[in-house]
Design a protein around this motif. Structure first.
Motif, PDB file in Angstrom:
ATOM      1  N   THR A 188     -24.925  46.486 -20.442  1.00 28.76           N
ATOM      2  CA  THR A 188     -25.289  47.784 -19.869  1.00 28.76           C
ATOM      3  C   THR A 188     -24.633  47.970 -18.506  1.00 28.76           C
ATOM      4  O   THR A 188     -24.539  47.036 -17.717  1.00 28.76           O
ATOM      5  N   MET A 189     -24.205  49.199 -18.268  1.00 26.77           N
ATOM      6  CA  MET A 189     -23.655  49.582 -16.974  1.00 26.77           C
ATOM      7  C   MET A 189     -24.571  50.638 -16.367  1.00 26.77           C
ATOM      8  O   MET A 189     -25.215  51.399 -17.102  1.00 26.77           O
ATOM      9  N   TYR A 190     -24.616  50.669 -15.054  1.00 27.07           N
ATOM     10  CA  TYR A 190     -25.505  51.591 -14.355  1.00 27.07           C
ATOM     11  C   TYR A 190     -24.740  52.369 -13.289  1.00 27.07           C
ATOM     12  O   TYR A 190     -23.723  51.909 -12.769  1.00 27.07           O
ATOM     13  N   LEU A 191     -25.267  53.525 -12.961  1.00 28.80           N
ATOM     14  CA  LEU A 191     -24.784  54.290 -11.817  1.00 28.80           C
ATOM     15  C   LEU A 191     -25.992  54.784 -11.046  1.00 28.80           C
ATOM     16  O   LEU A 191     -26.708  55.671 -11.508  1.00 28.80           O
ATOM     17  N   GLN A 192     -26.228  54.174  -9.903  1.00 29.76           N
ATOM     18  CA  GLN A 192     -27.302  54.619  -9.025  1.00 29.76           C
ATOM     19  C   GLN A 192     -26.757  55.727  -8.140  1.00 29.76           C
ATOM     20  O   GLN A 192     -25.795  55.501  -7.390  1.00 29.76           O
ATOM     21  N   MET A 193     -27.351  56.895  -8.223  1.00 32.53           N
ATOM     22  CA  MET A 193     -26.874  58.059  -7.492  1.00 32.53           C
ATOM     23  C   MET A 193     -27.929  58.470  -6.474  1.00 32.53           C
ATOM     24  O   MET A 193     -29.030  58.877  -6.855  1.00 32.53           O
ATOM     25  N   ASN A 194     -27.610  58.335  -5.211  1.00 36.29           N
ATOM     26  CA  ASN A 194     -28.497  58.727  -4.122  1.00 36.29           C
ATOM     27  C   ASN A 194     -27.880  59.889  -3.349  1.00 36.29           C
ATOM     28  O   ASN A 194     -26.671  60.117  -3.426  1.00 36.29           O
ATOM     29  N   GLY A 195     -28.712  60.583  -2.608  1.00 32.93           N
ATOM     30  CA  GLY A 195     -28.199  61.692  -1.806  1.00 32.93           C
ATOM     31  C   GLY A 195     -27.474  62.730  -2.632  1.00 32.93           C
ATOM     32  O   GLY A 195     -26.429  63.247  -2.222  1.00 32.93           O
ATOM     33  N   LEU A 196     -28.046  63.066  -3.773  1.00 35.08           N
ATOM     34  CA  LEU A 196     -27.359  63.983  -4.686  1.00 35.08           C
ATOM     35  C   LEU A 196     -27.200  65.371  -4.062  1.00 35.08           C
ATOM     36  O   LEU A 196     -28.066  65.850  -3.324  1.00 35.08           O
ATOM     37  N   LYS A 197     -26.068  65.977  -4.407  1.00 30.76           N
ATOM     38  CA  LYS A 197     -25.718  67.306  -3.917  1.00 30.76           C
ATOM     39  C   LYS A 197     -25.530  68.248  -5.102  1.00 30.76           C
ATOM     40  O   LYS A 197     -25.203  67.803  -6.205  1.00 30.76           O
ATOM     41  N   PRO A 198     -25.686  69.556  -4.885  1.00 33.53           N
ATOM     42  CA  PRO A 198     -25.457  70.497  -5.998  1.00 33.53           C
ATOM     43  C   PRO A 198     -24.079  70.332  -6.639  1.00 33.53           C
ATOM     44  O   PRO A 198     -23.942  70.520  -7.852  1.00 33.53           O
ATOM     45  N   GLU A 199     -23.088  69.956  -5.856  1.00 34.65           N
ATOM     46  CA  GLU A 199     -21.744  69.796  -6.417  1.00 34.65           C
ATOM     47  C   GLU A 199     -21.611  68.552  -7.297  1.00 34.65           C
ATOM     48  O   GLU A 199     -20.577  68.343  -7.919  1.00 34.65           O
ATOM     49  N   ASP A 200     -22.652  67.727  -7.362  1.00 31.17           N
ATOM     50  CA  ASP A 200     -22.662  66.595  -8.292  1.00 31.17           C
ATOM     51  C   ASP A 200     -23.097  67.023  -9.689  1.00 31.17           C
ATOM     52  O   ASP A 200     -23.045  66.214 -10.624  1.00 31.17           O
ATOM     53  N   THR A 201     -23.525  68.261  -9.834  1.00 28.20           N
ATOM     54  CA  THR A 201     -23.955  68.769 -11.132  1.00 28.20           C
ATOM     55  C   THR A 201     -22.801  68.718 -12.129  1.00 28.20           C
ATOM     56  O   THR A 201     -21.721  69.247 -11.872  1.00 28.20           O
ATOM     57  N   ALA A 202     -23.041  68.042 -13.258  1.00 27.27           N
ATOM     58  CA  ALA A 202     -21.995  67.859 -14.266  1.00 27.27           C
ATOM     59  C   ALA A 202     -22.579  67.090 -15.441  1.00 27.27           C
ATOM     60  O   ALA A 202     -23.689  66.548 -15.355  1.00 27.27           O
ATOM     61  N   VAL A 203     -21.806  67.022 -16.502  1.00 24.54           N
ATOM     62  CA  VAL A 203     -22.090  66.074 -17.569  1.00 24.54           C
ATOM     63  C   VAL A 203     -21.381  64.773 -17.204  1.00 24.54           C
ATOM     64  O   VAL A 203     -20.183  64.777 -16.907  1.00 24.54           O
ATOM     65  N   TYR A 204     -22.131  63.699 -17.197  1.00 22.16           N
ATOM     66  CA  TYR A 204     -21.595  62.395 -16.839  1.00 22.16           C
ATOM     67  C   TYR A 204     -21.328  61.581 -18.103  1.00 22.16           C
ATOM     68  O   TYR A 204     -22.205  61.462 -18.970  1.00 22.16           O
ATOM     69  N   TYR A 205     -20.122  61.033 -18.161  1.00 21.50           N
ATOM     70  CA  TYR A 205     -19.693  60.261 -19.317  1.00 21.50           C
ATOM     71  C   TYR A 205     -19.421  58.819 -18.929  1.00 21.50           C
ATOM     72  O   TYR A 205     -18.812  58.538 -17.889  1.00 21.50           O
ATOM     73  N   CYS A 206     -19.818  57.945 -19.808  1.00 26.55           N
ATOM     74  CA  CYS A 206     -19.513  56.532 -19.711  1.00 26.55           C
ATOM     75  C   CYS A 206     -18.257  56.270 -20.539  1.00 26.55           C
ATOM     76  O   CYS A 206     -18.086  56.859 -21.614  1.00 26.55           O
ATOM     77  N   ALA A 207     -17.380  55.396 -20.057  1.00 29.80           N
ATOM     78  CA  ALA A 207     -16.144  55.100 -20.769  1.00 29.80           C
ATOM     79  C   ALA A 207     -15.768  53.637 -20.627  1.00 29.80           C
ATOM     80  O   ALA A 207     -16.159  52.988 -19.647  1.00 29.80           O
ATOM     81  N   ALA A 208     -14.987  53.153 -21.585  1.00 29.18           N
ATOM     82  CA  ALA A 208     -14.567  51.750 -21.575  1.00 29.18           C
ATOM     83  C   ALA A 208     -13.099  51.637 -21.960  1.00 29.18           C
ATOM     84  O   ALA A 208     -12.614  52.364 -22.824  1.00 29.18           O
TER      85      ALA A 208
END
Length: 125
Positions: free
Chosen positions: A80-100
Protein backbone atom coordinates in the motif's frame (compact mmCIF):
# COMPACT_ATOMS: atom_id res chain seq x y z
CA UNK A 1 0.38 -7.29 -13.86
CA UNK A 2 -0.45 -4.80 -11.13
CA UNK A 3 -3.90 -3.70 -10.05
CA UNK A 4 -4.30 -0.48 -8.09
CA UNK A 5 -7.23 0.68 -5.99
CA UNK A 6 -7.38 4.16 -4.45
CA UNK A 7 -9.41 5.22 -1.45
CA UNK A 8 -9.63 8.08 1.00
CA UNK A 9 -10.90 10.93 -1.13
CA UNK A 10 -13.70 13.21 -0.02
CA UNK A 11 -14.86 16.73 0.69
CA UNK A 12 -12.84 18.87 3.08
CA UNK A 13 -12.61 22.55 3.95
CA UNK A 14 -9.57 24.60 3.03
CA UNK A 15 -6.79 24.01 5.55
CA UNK A 16 -8.00 20.52 6.29
CA UNK A 17 -6.36 17.14 5.76
CA UNK A 18 -7.00 13.89 3.97
CA UNK A 19 -5.03 10.68 3.58
CA UNK A 20 -5.25 8.78 0.33
CA UNK A 21 -4.41 5.10 0.09
CA UNK A 22 -3.47 3.00 -2.90
CA UNK A 23 -3.68 -0.77 -2.46
CA UNK A 24 -1.68 -2.76 -5.00
CA UNK A 25 -1.87 -6.37 -6.04
CA UNK A 26 1.20 -8.26 -7.18
CA UNK A 27 4.18 -9.85 -5.56
CA UNK A 28 6.77 -7.34 -6.74
CA UNK A 29 5.26 -4.18 -5.33
CA UNK A 30 8.54 -3.08 -3.83
CA UNK A 31 10.23 -3.00 -7.24
CA UNK A 32 7.82 -0.42 -8.68
CA UNK A 33 8.08 3.30 -8.59
CA UNK A 34 4.71 4.43 -7.25
CA UNK A 35 3.20 7.82 -7.83
CA UNK A 36 0.20 10.07 -7.42
CA UNK A 37 -1.10 12.18 -10.26
CA UNK A 38 -4.17 14.41 -10.29
CA UNK A 39 -6.47 15.85 -12.87
CA UNK A 40 -8.77 18.81 -12.35
CA UNK A 41 -11.71 19.50 -14.69
CA UNK A 42 -10.53 20.97 -17.96
CA UNK A 43 -6.88 20.49 -17.10
CA UNK A 44 -4.21 17.98 -18.02
CA UNK A 45 -3.17 15.26 -15.63
CA UNK A 46 -0.29 16.49 -13.48
CA UNK A 47 2.35 14.90 -11.33
CA UNK A 48 1.89 15.20 -7.56
CA UNK A 49 4.38 12.89 -5.87
CA UNK A 50 6.36 9.67 -6.34
CA UNK A 51 8.30 7.23 -4.22
CA UNK A 52 10.77 4.48 -5.06
CA UNK A 53 13.49 2.34 -3.57
CA UNK A 54 17.08 2.92 -4.51
CA UNK A 55 20.35 1.52 -3.28
CA UNK A 56 20.38 4.35 -0.75
CA UNK A 57 16.87 3.77 0.54
CA UNK A 58 13.55 5.44 -0.17
CA UNK A 59 13.51 8.42 -2.50
CA UNK A 60 10.53 10.78 -2.54
CA UNK A 61 9.63 13.36 -5.16
CA UNK A 62 7.11 16.17 -4.92
CA UNK A 63 5.65 18.74 -7.24
CA UNK A 64 6.50 22.26 -6.12
CA UNK A 65 2.82 23.01 -5.58
CA UNK A 66 2.50 20.39 -2.83
CA UNK A 67 5.98 20.40 -1.31
CA UNK A 68 5.80 20.94 2.44
CA UNK A 69 2.09 20.07 2.58
CA UNK A 70 1.88 16.52 1.20
CA UNK A 71 3.80 13.46 2.35
CA UNK A 72 4.10 10.24 0.37
CA UNK A 73 4.87 6.90 1.96
CA UNK A 74 4.64 3.20 1.22
CA UNK A 75 4.29 -0.03 3.16
CA UNK A 76 5.78 -2.91 1.19
CA UNK A 77 4.36 -5.47 3.62
CA UNK A 78 0.81 -4.22 3.07
CA UNK A 79 1.44 -3.43 -0.62
CA UNK A 80 0.00 0.00 0.00
CA UNK A 81 1.05 3.55 -0.78
CA UNK A 82 -0.25 6.62 1.01
CA UNK A 83 -0.51 10.34 0.42
CA UNK A 84 -1.00 12.45 3.52
CA UNK A 85 -2.37 15.80 2.42
CA UNK A 86 -2.30 18.67 4.91
CA UNK A 87 -3.09 22.33 4.46
CA UNK A 88 -5.40 21.58 1.57
CA UNK A 89 -6.31 24.40 -0.79
CA UNK A 90 -9.22 24.76 -3.24
CA UNK A 91 -6.72 24.41 -6.09
CA UNK A 92 -5.95 20.88 -4.84
CA UNK A 93 -9.43 19.85 -5.97
CA UNK A 94 -9.04 17.05 -8.53
CA UNK A 95 -9.35 13.37 -9.16
CA UNK A 96 -6.27 11.74 -7.70
CA UNK A 97 -4.80 8.70 -9.41
CA UNK A 98 -2.36 6.13 -8.17
CA UNK A 99 0.14 4.79 -10.72
CA UNK A 100 2.97 2.29 -10.93
CA UNK A 101 5.94 1.84 -13.22
CA UNK A 102 9.17 -0.11 -13.37
CA UNK A 103 10.97 2.31 -15.68
CA UNK A 104 10.94 5.82 -17.03
CA UNK A 105 10.82 9.26 -15.49
CA UNK A 106 9.05 9.49 -12.15
CA UNK A 107 7.02 12.55 -13.12
CA UNK A 108 6.01 11.59 -16.66
CA UNK A 109 2.52 10.13 -16.73
CA UNK A 110 2.97 8.18 -19.96
CA UNK A 111 5.83 6.22 -18.39
CA UNK A 112 3.35 4.65 -15.97
CA UNK A 113 1.84 1.38 -17.17
CA UNK A 114 -0.61 0.78 -14.34
CA UNK A 115 -3.30 3.13 -13.05
CA UNK A 116 -6.05 3.07 -10.48
CA UNK A 117 -9.59 4.29 -11.11
CA UNK A 118 -9.08 7.55 -9.23
CA UNK A 119 -10.55 9.10 -6.11
CA UNK A 120 -12.16 12.53 -5.94
CA UNK A 121 -10.74 15.17 -3.61
CA UNK A 122 -12.78 18.36 -3.23
CA UNK A 123 -11.56 21.28 -1.15
CA UNK A 124 -14.09 23.98 -0.36
CA UNK A 125 -13.09 27.57 0.35
Amino acid sequence: QVQLVESGGGLVQAGGSLRLSCAASGRTFSSYTMAWFRQAPGKEREFVSAIRWSGLGLIRYYADSVKGRFTISRDNVKNTMYLQMNGLKPEDTAVYYCAATQSGLYNRSYDYAYWGQGTQVTVSS
